[in-house]
Design an enzyme around this catalytic site. Structure first.
Site, PDB file in Angstrom:
ATOM      1  N   CYS A  51      -0.179  -1.740  -3.874  1.00 37.69           N
ATOM      2  CA  CYS A  51      -1.125  -1.263  -4.901  1.00 37.69           C
ATOM      3  C   CYS A  51      -0.695   0.089  -5.456  1.00 37.69           C
ATOM      4  CB  CYS A  51      -2.518  -1.120  -4.315  1.00 37.69           C
ATOM      5  SG  CYS A  51      -3.151  -2.604  -3.593  1.00 37.69           S
TER       6      CYS A  51
HETATM    7  N1  SAJ Z   1      -1.147   7.763   1.726  1.00 33.72           N
HETATM    8  C1  SAJ Z   1      -0.806   9.090   1.875  1.00 33.72           C
HETATM    9  N2  SAJ Z   1      -1.796  10.024   1.888  1.00 33.72           N
HETATM   10  C2  SAJ Z   1      -3.112   9.670   1.741  1.00 33.72           C
HETATM   11  C3  SAJ Z   1      -3.433   8.309   1.582  1.00 33.72           C
HETATM   12  C4  SAJ Z   1      -2.443   7.372   1.578  1.00 33.72           C
HETATM   13  O1  SAJ Z   1       0.361   9.437   2.010  1.00 33.72           O
HETATM   14  O2  SAJ Z   1      -3.967  10.558   1.771  1.00 33.72           O
HETATM   15  C5  SAJ Z   1      -0.088   6.762   1.676  1.00 33.72           C
HETATM   16  C6  SAJ Z   1      -0.209   5.707   2.751  1.00 33.72           C
HETATM   17  O3  SAJ Z   1       0.489   6.089   3.900  1.00 33.72           O
HETATM   18  C7  SAJ Z   1       0.427   4.484   2.081  1.00 33.72           C
HETATM   19  C8  SAJ Z   1       0.103   4.683   0.603  1.00 33.72           C
HETATM   20  O4  SAJ Z   1      -0.198   6.063   0.444  1.00 33.72           O
HETATM   21  O5  SAJ Z   1       1.814   4.468   2.260  1.00 33.72           O
HETATM   22  C9  SAJ Z   1      -1.060   3.843   0.114  1.00 33.72           C
HETATM   23  O6  SAJ Z   1      -2.104   4.090   1.020  1.00 33.72           O
HETATM   24  P1  SAJ Z   1      -3.651   3.632   0.710  1.00 33.72           P
HETATM   25  O7  SAJ Z   1      -4.500   4.290   1.741  1.00 33.72           O
HETATM   26  O8  SAJ Z   1      -3.978   3.862  -0.694  1.00 33.72           O
HETATM   27  O9  SAJ Z   1      -3.635   2.114   1.118  1.00 33.72           O
HETATM   28  P2  SAJ Z   1      -3.374   0.824   0.280  1.00 33.72           P
HETATM   29  O10 SAJ Z   1      -2.106   0.802  -0.454  1.00 33.72           O
HETATM   30  O11 SAJ Z   1      -3.620  -0.276   1.244  1.00 33.72           O
HETATM   31  O12 SAJ Z   1      -4.497   0.893  -0.823  1.00 33.72           O
HETATM   32  C10 SAJ Z   1      -5.594   0.056  -0.728  1.00 33.72           C
HETATM   33  C11 SAJ Z   1      -6.148   0.055  -2.114  1.00 33.72           C
HETATM   34  N3  SAJ Z   1      -7.080  -1.036  -2.263  1.00 33.72           N
HETATM   35  C12 SAJ Z   1      -7.005  -1.763  -3.401  1.00 33.72           C
HETATM   36  O13 SAJ Z   1      -6.191  -1.562  -4.264  1.00 33.72           O
HETATM   37  C13 SAJ Z   1      -7.999  -2.822  -3.536  1.00 33.72           C
HETATM   38  C14 SAJ Z   1      -6.846   1.363  -2.415  1.00 33.72           C
HETATM   39  O14 SAJ Z   1      -7.577   1.267  -3.637  1.00 33.72           O
HETATM   40  C15 SAJ Z   1      -7.794   1.726  -1.311  1.00 33.72           C
HETATM   41  O15 SAJ Z   1      -8.472   2.936  -1.629  1.00 33.72           O
HETATM   42  C16 SAJ Z   1      -6.979   1.900  -0.061  1.00 33.72           C
HETATM   43  O16 SAJ Z   1      -6.467   0.588   0.249  1.00 33.72           O
HETATM   44  C17 SAJ Z   1      -7.812   2.429   1.087  1.00 33.72           C
HETATM   45  O17 SAJ Z   1      -8.717   3.254   0.814  1.00 33.72           O
HETATM   46  O18 SAJ Z   1      -7.502   2.056   2.223  1.00 33.72           O
END
Ligand code: SAJ
Length: 446
Positions: free
Chosen positions: A274
């Site tokens: 995403c």
């Molecule tokens: N990450 C960071 N720092 C942060 C948050 C994330 O480095 O503060 C990194 C994570 O390690 C990862 C990437 O960013 O590599 C994405 O992380 P994410 O927490 O956004 O997880 P995703 O990719 O699984 O995003 C999903 C998304 N859901 C949908 O698109 C429906 C996102 O909108 C959600 O907010 C997220 O999950 C969530 O909150 O877990």
């Protein structure tokens, strides 16, 4: 009775046949929610193996128990098929197929086009079609609508068309398909009304909006918001590194502000299907309108730079030991794109490993969720996290901080630990040195 009223009646009395195109982490949970709401559901997927497994009661999606698939197949409430002609039975069709980016960072709409063409070949009057795949604003109106109307069906009268973004967060223990609010934006008010009524039969909260473009942009804003804020804290980590301040302490203290702040944490870069990809759909669309979306591009630039920042920290840490990266033995801890999952898509660990190997390091990895993976044509296999493995590494790099790993043991045994996730913050000092993503010694969070 109008086609609209006939369809609303079938939705209301659950006699509508519901179709879901694409039975992945979005489509399968949605299909089963409709089945549990009492509808007959036909799931269409191009993969024969997915169809076969589902029909034998086996789920390939982590959040969907096989027992539930088997129960609904047995109750003849859900069936999977690879035969597109079954779409002729469907009164409602939700499309949940992948929308990847091409290597050029341009949208690859191939799956959506294939689904739309199949629906165009098999659609009939009185059907509602909803696109769920994350895409650029305008896709529903500019790509989907003509495909349906080419089949002689007038959108808003003969058929109904809307966009409703998927908001599935795989592995999330709190938020799931049923309880996450559902945005719905139709080409016409009747389209919005019908799509909203459909989802209201099985989802807790429906949020109608005025157009498909609005709904398409809601999703892109949500994920661009994350990408930009992650990029911001990653840049702040670089700033803190240069100032000798601990970024994690800065963020934890800022997070005490009870309003107007939202905590994000720096890391080795961003992975997943995403956040690294979705914002580029908007950037691409705006380029076709001669506008450069600077935040999206800047965030992407900074986030993509983080693997190299990590490798620089490793190089500095080895240099302190009068060692070169070339020939050093590096143990990478955690390769999934985020903690406590097994998904490797776009994982920054792949870039960290590639950069280290390019500089001549001998890289091993340990990830309890990823026993092996293929990259650049060869297979990597997770090593057991033995004392010997930790001790023999010239540096251990924590890239993904799975909860199940005993980091105290790692710190006790390793010569050098480069911690990109603040996983060592609460540990007692071990034998070796700990190098945080931002140079200052790690601090124990409260
Ligand atoms: N990450 C960071 N720092 C942060 C948050 C994330 O480095 O503060 C990194 C994570 O390690 C990862 C990437 O960013 O590599 C994405 O992380 P994410 O927490 O956004 O997880 P995703 O990719 O699984 O995003 C999903 C998304 N859901 C949908 O698109 C429906 C996102 O909108 C959600 O907010 C997220 O999950 C969530 O909150 O877990």
């Amino acid at each position: 009775m109008s086609l609209k009223d006939q369809l609303l009646a079938k939705i209301d009395n659950r006699t509508a046949c519901i179709g879901v195109v694409g039975l992945g982490y979005v489509g399968l949970p949605l299909a089963l929610e409709f089945a549990r709401a009492g509808f007959k559901v036909i799931g269409y997927d191009v993969s024969d193996s997915v169809v076969k497994a589902l029909m034998s009661g086996k789920s390939h999606i982590q959040d969907v128990p096989s027992a539930e698939v088997a129960r609904l197949v047995k109750a003849r409430k859900f069936e999977a098929t690879a035969d597109e002609s079954r779409m002729q039975e469907m009164d409602a069709i939700s499309i949940a197929v992948p929308t990847p980016l091409a290597k050029t960072r341009d949208p690859d709409m191939g799956y959506v086009i294939a689904a739309a063409d199949a629906i165009g070949r098999n659609c009939r009057p009185g059907v509602v079609v909803i696109l769920e795949s994350t895409t650029y604003p305008g896709t529903t109106r500019e790509l989907m609508q003509p495909k349906l109307e080419a089949a002689g069906l007038k959108v808003g009268e003969d058929v109904f068309l809307a966009f409703s973004p998927e908001r599935v967060d795989p592995g999330n223990p709190v938020w799931n398909t049923k309880n996450t609010p559902k945005i719905v934006g139709g080409i016409t008010p009747a389209c919005t009304e019908i799509a909203s009524a459909l989802y209201a039969t099985c989802l807790d909260t429906i949020v109608p909006v005025s157009s498909p473009e609005t709904a398409e942009l809601v999703k892109l804003l949500e994920n661009t918001f994350r990408s930009v804020n992650i990029g911001l804290v990653n840049e702040m980590a670089i700033v803190c590194d240069k100032l000798g301040v601990n970024i994690w302490e800065v963020i934890d203290a800022a997070a005490t502000k009870p309003f107007g702040f939202m905590k994000f944490t720096p890391g080795p870069g961003i992975g997943g299907h995403c956040i690294p990809l979705d914002p580029h759909y908007l950037a691409w669309k705006m380029r076709t309108l001669n506008y450069k979306t600077r935040f999206i591009d800047l965030a992407s630039e900074i986030n993509s730079e983080m693997p190299a920042v990590v490798v620089r920290k490793v190089t500095e840490a080895l240099n302190e030991e009068r060692k070169a990266v070339n020939g050093s033995r590096i143990l990478v801890l955690g390769v999934a794109y985020k903690k406590d999952i097994d998904d490797m898509r776009e994982s920054p660990a792949l870039d960290v490993i590639r950069l280290l190997e390019t500089q001549g390091a001998k890289v091993h990895y340990h990830d309890p969720y990823v026993p092996k993976f293929r990259e650049d044509g060869h297979e990597h296999v997770s090593v057991a996290l033995t004392d010997k493995e930790i001790k023999s590494a010239d540096a251990v790099v924590i890239v993904t901080d799975h909860s199940s790993v005993d980091y105290q043991r790692v710190v006790d045994l390793a010569r050098v630990v480069v911690d990109t996730r603040n996983a060592t913050a609460k540990l007692t000092k071990g034998k070796g040195r700990i190098v945080s993503l931002a140079s200052a010694a790690s601090y124990a969070t409260a």
